[in-house]
Enzyme design. Structure first.
Site, short mmCIF file in Angstrom:
data_model
loop_
_atom_site.label_atom_id
_atom_site.label_comp_id
_atom_site.label_asym_id
_atom_site.label_seq_id
_atom_site.Cartn_x
_atom_site.Cartn_y
_atom_site.Cartn_z
N HIS A 81 4.67 20.52 -9.11
CA HIS A 81 3.24 20.47 -9.40
C HIS A 81 3.05 20.07 -10.85
CE1 HIS A 81 -1.00 21.60 -9.60
NE2 HIS A 81 -0.98 21.84 -8.31
N SER A 82 2.09 19.20 -11.10
CA SER A 82 1.92 18.69 -12.45
C SER A 82 1.37 19.73 -13.42
CB SER A 82 0.98 17.48 -12.45
OG SER A 82 -0.29 17.83 -11.93
#
Length: 233
Positions: free
Chosen positions: A110-111
């Site tokens: 996940h960024s």
């Protein structure tokens, strides 16, 4: 009467006459741009535009029928696959508008959240998704057996864990790598840290949560087993 019209891009606008298949709509809507790994964009593995379009049509038909009960007026429901996925892209749109760039492709990571993604165990990966500081502390203390990491400035907040992901992920895999996945999952469950299995399709078919939730659907070739719809009895 309530009628339904489904299209790729809608009944108006410059793309109204374009052919639209699921892959094309995923590409045009930017879904592919935010899906996949950093070096390899990818389409979603199921036909999300087609499926989502049907779900939106279903919801709008129900709403139109309820309105007809009140005013006796029939309605036409227009559903454009492009519009559906454009709405689903709301979060990347906001990142582009207010942060100056869309979230990068991160594969299964996940960024903006860490730790988040698959981590190797001795016999396969387990998927972990830490969402808050309580879960982070539980992971360190009760699963990794590294309570000192809670006070480590590199990992003190989610923002700092994201910034130091390259240092954090190897620490987790070092703790997981020599232990069986089921053992790690048992510890995660006791610690109340969110996790999941990286299942294949065969695993899904045999999933215990689907036990007793199958129906047979008729076809020209005979009955076909399918998961029961996720609503109703």
């Amino acid at each position: 009467r309530v009628s339904v019209y489904s299209s790729g891009y809608g009944v108006e606008g410059p793309y109204r006459d374009r052919k639209a298949y699921d892959l094309l709509v995923q590409a045009e809507s930017g879904v592919i741009a935010v899906t996949g790994s950093p070096g390899a964009p990818a389409k979603v593995g199921i036909s999300i535009a087609d499926i989502a379009g049907g779900v939106y049509a279903f919801a709008q038909v129900l709403a139109a029928l309820r309105l007809r009960e009140r005013d006796g007026v029939g309605r036409r429901v227009d559903v454009a696959l492009f519009a559906v996925l454009a709405e689903w892209m709301s979060v990347p749109i906001l990142y582009q508008l207010y942060a100056g760039a869309a979230p990068p492709r991160m594969g299964m990571s996940h960024s903006t959240i860490a730790p988040y993604g698959p981590y190797r165990c001795a016999d396969g990966p387990v998927v972990v998704g830490v969402q808050n500081e309580k879960q982070w502390a539980a992971l360190c203390e009760r699963v990794l057996a590294r309570p000192e990491l809670v006070a480590d400035e590199r990992f003190a907040t989610n923002e700092r864990r994201v910034a130091h992901r390259a240092e954090l992920d190897p620490l987790i895999e070092e703790a997981f790598a020599t232990r069986p996945r089921r053992e790690i999952e048992a510890d995660l469950a006791v610690a109340d840290v969110p996790f999941g299995s990286l299942n294949g399709v065969a695993d899904l078919i045999a999933h215990p949560q689907l036990a007793g939730k199958w129906v047979e659907v008729g076809s020209p070739g005979g009955p076909i087993p399918a998961p029961r719809p996720p609503f109703g009895p």
